[in-house]
Motif scaffolding. Sequence first.
Motif, PDB file in Angstrom:
ATOM      1  N   MET A 194       9.676   8.955   5.198  1.00  0.00           N
ATOM      2  CA  MET A 194       8.300   9.399   5.454  1.00  0.00           C
ATOM      3  C   MET A 194       7.348   8.861   4.383  1.00  0.00           C
ATOM      4  N   GLU A 195       7.802   8.857   3.112  1.00  0.00           N
ATOM      5  CA  GLU A 195       6.963   8.304   2.046  1.00  0.00           C
ATOM      6  C   GLU A 195       6.696   6.825   2.271  1.00  0.00           C
ATOM      7  N   GLN A 196       7.725   6.086   2.709  1.00  0.00           N
ATOM      8  CA  GLN A 196       7.552   4.662   2.968  1.00  0.00           C
ATOM      9  C   GLN A 196       6.576   4.433   4.120  1.00  0.00           C
ATOM     10  N   GLU A 197       6.703   5.255   5.179  1.00  0.00           N
ATOM     11  CA  GLU A 197       5.788   5.131   6.315  1.00  0.00           C
ATOM     12  C   GLU A 197       4.360   5.443   5.892  1.00  0.00           C
ATOM     13  N   LEU A 198       4.190   6.496   5.070  1.00  0.00           N
ATOM     14  CA  LEU A 198       2.844   6.841   4.603  1.00  0.00           C
ATOM     15  C   LEU A 198       2.277   5.732   3.722  1.00  0.00           C
ATOM     16  N   LEU A 199       3.156   5.112   2.888  1.00  0.00           N
ATOM     17  CA  LEU A 199       2.690   4.025   2.026  1.00  0.00           C
ATOM     18  C   LEU A 199       2.229   2.830   2.863  1.00  0.00           C
ATOM     19  N   VAL A 200       3.002   2.530   3.922  1.00  0.00           N
ATOM     20  CA  VAL A 200       2.608   1.426   4.806  1.00  0.00           C
ATOM     21  C   VAL A 200       1.289   1.737   5.484  1.00  0.00           C
ATOM     22  N   LEU A 201       1.133   2.970   5.979  1.00  0.00           N
ATOM     23  CA  LEU A 201      -0.102   3.354   6.642  1.00  0.00           C
ATOM     24  C   LEU A 201      -1.294   3.297   5.696  1.00  0.00           C
ATOM     25  N   ALA A 202      -1.046   3.628   4.400  1.00  0.00           N
ATOM     26  CA  ALA A 202      -2.141   3.679   3.429  1.00  0.00           C
ATOM     27  C   ALA A 202      -2.556   2.295   2.952  1.00  0.00           C
ATOM     28  N   THR A 203      -1.669   1.310   3.037  1.00  0.00           N
ATOM     29  CA  THR A 203      -1.965  -0.017   2.463  1.00  0.00           C
ATOM     30  C   THR A 203      -2.066  -1.134   3.489  1.00  0.00           C
ATOM     31  N   THR A 204      -1.775  -0.871   4.759  1.00  0.00           N
ATOM     32  CA  THR A 204      -1.693  -1.936   5.765  1.00  0.00           C
ATOM     33  C   THR A 204      -2.777  -1.757   6.827  1.00  0.00           C
ATOM     34  N   ASP A 205      -3.374  -2.850   7.196  1.00  0.00           N
ATOM     35  CA  ASP A 205      -4.314  -2.853   8.316  1.00  0.00           C
ATOM     36  C   ASP A 205      -3.517  -2.775   9.614  1.00  0.00           C
ATOM     37  N   ALA A 206      -3.788  -1.750  10.401  1.00  0.00           N
ATOM     38  CA  ALA A 206      -2.952  -1.469  11.565  1.00  0.00           C
ATOM     39  C   ALA A 206      -3.048  -2.571  12.622  1.00  0.00           C
ATOM     40  N   LEU A 207      -4.165  -3.250  12.719  1.00  0.00           N
ATOM     41  CA  LEU A 207      -4.350  -4.233  13.779  1.00  0.00           C
ATOM     42  C   LEU A 207      -3.684  -5.561  13.433  1.00  0.00           C
ATOM     43  N   THR A 208      -3.833  -6.026  12.177  1.00  0.00           N
ATOM     44  CA  THR A 208      -3.343  -7.360  11.811  1.00  0.00           C
ATOM     45  C   THR A 208      -2.013  -7.329  11.067  1.00  0.00           C
ATOM     46  N   GLY A 209      -1.619  -6.180  10.512  1.00  0.00           N
ATOM     47  CA  GLY A 209      -0.404  -6.107   9.709  1.00  0.00           C
ATOM     48  C   GLY A 209      -0.590  -6.624   8.295  1.00  0.00           C
ATOM     49  N   LEU A 210      -1.814  -7.009   7.918  1.00  0.00           N
ATOM     50  CA  LEU A 210      -2.097  -7.488   6.571  1.00  0.00           C
ATOM     51  C   LEU A 210      -2.483  -6.317   5.667  1.00  0.00           C
ATOM     52  N   ASN A 211      -2.665  -6.606   4.368  1.00  0.00           N
ATOM     53  CA  ASN A 211      -3.168  -5.588   3.446  1.00  0.00           C
ATOM     54  C   ASN A 211      -4.563  -5.153   3.873  1.00  0.00           C
ATOM     55  N   ASN A 212      -4.821  -3.838   3.792  1.00  0.00           N
ATOM     56  CA  ASN A 212      -6.185  -3.397   4.034  1.00  0.00           C
ATOM     57  C   ASN A 212      -7.027  -3.680   2.790  1.00  0.00           C
ATOM     58  N   ARG A 213      -8.295  -3.332   2.837  1.00  0.00           N
ATOM     59  CA  ARG A 213      -9.203  -3.699   1.748  1.00  0.00           C
ATOM     60  C   ARG A 213      -8.752  -3.084   0.417  1.00  0.00           C
ATOM     61  N   HIS A 214      -8.404  -1.803   0.435  1.00  0.00           N
ATOM     62  CA  HIS A 214      -8.003  -1.129  -0.806  1.00  0.00           C
ATOM     63  C   HIS A 214      -6.741  -1.778  -1.405  1.00  0.00           C
ATOM     64  N   ALA A 215      -5.739  -2.033  -0.566  1.00  0.00           N
ATOM     65  CA  ALA A 215      -4.493  -2.621  -1.059  1.00  0.00           C
ATOM     66  C   ALA A 215      -4.725  -4.038  -1.560  1.00  0.00           C
ATOM     67  N   PHE A 216      -5.595  -4.798  -0.833  1.00  0.00           N
ATOM     68  CA  PHE A 216      -5.865  -6.167  -1.277  1.00  0.00           C
ATOM     69  C   PHE A 216      -6.525  -6.170  -2.647  1.00  0.00           C
ATOM     70  N   MET A 217      -7.522  -5.293  -2.851  1.00  0.00           N
ATOM     71  CA  MET A 217      -8.225  -5.265  -4.125  1.00  0.00           C
ATOM     72  C   MET A 217      -7.265  -4.897  -5.261  1.00  0.00           C
ATOM     73  N   GLN A 218      -6.399  -3.945  -4.996  1.00  0.00           N
ATOM     74  CA  GLN A 218      -5.458  -3.514  -6.044  1.00  0.00           C
ATOM     75  C   GLN A 218      -4.479  -4.631  -6.409  1.00  0.00           C
ATOM     76  N   ARG A 219      -3.853  -5.260  -5.415  1.00  0.00           N
ATOM     77  CA  ARG A 219      -2.853  -6.291  -5.691  1.00  0.00           C
ATOM     78  C   ARG A 219      -3.502  -7.571  -6.205  1.00  0.00           C
ATOM     79  N   ALA A 220      -4.692  -7.878  -5.728  1.00  0.00           N
ATOM     80  CA  ALA A 220      -5.386  -9.061  -6.233  1.00  0.00           C
ATOM     81  C   ALA A 220      -5.762  -8.885  -7.703  1.00  0.00           C
ATOM     82  N   ASN A 221      -6.180  -7.680  -8.079  1.00  0.00           N
ATOM     83  CA  ASN A 221      -6.481  -7.413  -9.485  1.00  0.00           C
ATOM     84  C   ASN A 221      -5.243  -7.635 -10.362  1.00  0.00           C
ATOM     85  N   GLU A 222      -4.078  -7.181  -9.906  1.00  0.00           N
ATOM     86  CA  GLU A 222      -2.849  -7.373 -10.666  1.00  0.00           C
ATOM     87  C   GLU A 222      -2.512  -8.857 -10.807  1.00  0.00           C
ATOM     88  N   LEU A 223      -2.700  -9.609  -9.709  1.00  0.00           N
ATOM     89  CA  LEU A 223      -2.416 -11.045  -9.765  1.00  0.00           C
ATOM     90  C   LEU A 223      -3.372 -11.752 -10.726  1.00  0.00           C
TER      91      LEU A 223
END
Length: 523
Positions: A352-381
């Motif tokens: 359930m935690e993994q499913e919630l994490l996917v829902l929180a970070t993934t754009d449901a239509l395209t399967g890509l990172n949503n805006r929040h997840a992209f900003m977070q991971r791009a900052n780390e990179l």
Amino acid sequence: MPDTPAKYPAMPARLKIVALAALVIAMTLTVAGSLWLVQKQARQLALPTLHSELWQAYQIHMELDRLLLAAQALLDGKLASDDLVVRVQVLRSLTQPLEGQHLFDFLPESRPAAETTLKRVIALSRDWDQRAHWGDTPGVRQIAEQAVQALPALQRPMHEVMVATNISLANELDVERQHLYQYFTGLGWALLGLLLGGSLLVLRLVGNYREARELSHNLSELNQHLEQRVTERTTELAEGQALLRQILDASPSDVALTDSSGKQVYFVNQRLMQRLNLSSPNDFSLSRLFNNAREALHFREALQARHRVDDWEGMLAGEEPYWGVVSGRLLEYQGGPALLIWSYDISLRKRMEQELLVLATTDALTGLNNRHAFMQRANELLKTAERYDQNCTLLMLDIDYFKQINDNHGHQMGDQVLASLGQLLTRELREVDIVGRLGGEEFAALLAQTDQIDALQVAERLRASVEAMPLSCANGHPLSLTLSIGLASRHPAEPLEGVLGRADMALYKAKTSGRNRVSWAMN
């Protein structure tokens, strides 16, 4: 059995022990001091040269006479020069031990003449000994002439030296006799003290013997009472252990009880035995519980160090490895340290935690990172690229005339276009690149370790792939799709917002320049 009151209070008994210890130490120090004094006096009295000053002075007086006769005979031609050298060396051997000695310290009054005479004789013997050489006839003759002149005047004063030495030695012996008397008097008192101390110790031993007999009688009665209590307590413990086993066996958790080393297993409930497929409780160990032997070792070390571990999450063993929470306590069992281990399955919660994490970070239509997840991971990179001074390029992508697609063909077709573009970006870009949908028809990709030339090639490949991507409308007519892309490379210490802003400006430039093209941010 009634309690027996203590015969001696705790504090007086402690004071008695301290007093006895002090008495034994005092007796030991007395014996050691007495032995040291006796050994010191014995070593001093055993010296071979003790109180030989008078004899040495007499030998010097006699040797002066012999040296005078030998010097006269040499001058008369009746004695060889080497014989006189022998006499000079003999005199020096007699005067050398007296250098630095205080022969006249114990005189009732000082005799400067005697001290001066002795110093004069020692000085002459030293001088002649340094000048007398074998075979040196002229030099030895000069010594003989000096001896004939100096020695007659020293014969009578040397007699005074012997008299003064005798008086000083007599006084010194008298002082030593007085010291020996004091030593033996002290030894007598020490022996008397040892006798008294030994008597006190004997009295104390007799008292301890009587107390021990009384304590032995009391102990015998206590043992009988204790045996009865042990029997009762053993029965209670057996019943308690049986009840504990029933409770642990009925526990919804997986429970095991072992000694602190894990080699002896006291109990494993049926639930855990079935989960680990154990044929016997003795087959249980932490390495059988954890799926990873290193994690089992770390859990044991933490438990030994802190004596308790709560909610340790890890992969546990079974027919199929599963996520579990393990807790442990270091406690006492059957008179020794033991480990109580219990765990329970949290696989459902993890899913359930993994499913919630996917829902929180993934754009449901395209399967890509949503805006929040992209900003977070791009900052780390970007931080990693800054730390290692690596190239990094950001792509801003926008679908041309996407509003017309929605208006002319419906939102369902628009969603299909967005999903197809997401699949293409996932397929065309690397896993290390960060790709996300920022909103609407706008996408972004941060290319790791990519300079301007490589980024332009990637962007052109994406643009061409989108233009060639086969899409069909609901009526079967082909749908053409193009993409505008803006690029910007990372500047040193530049935040993600700055790179996004410059890439967005480059995207705007591509849009205003006719769309379906790639534009590079110039600043």
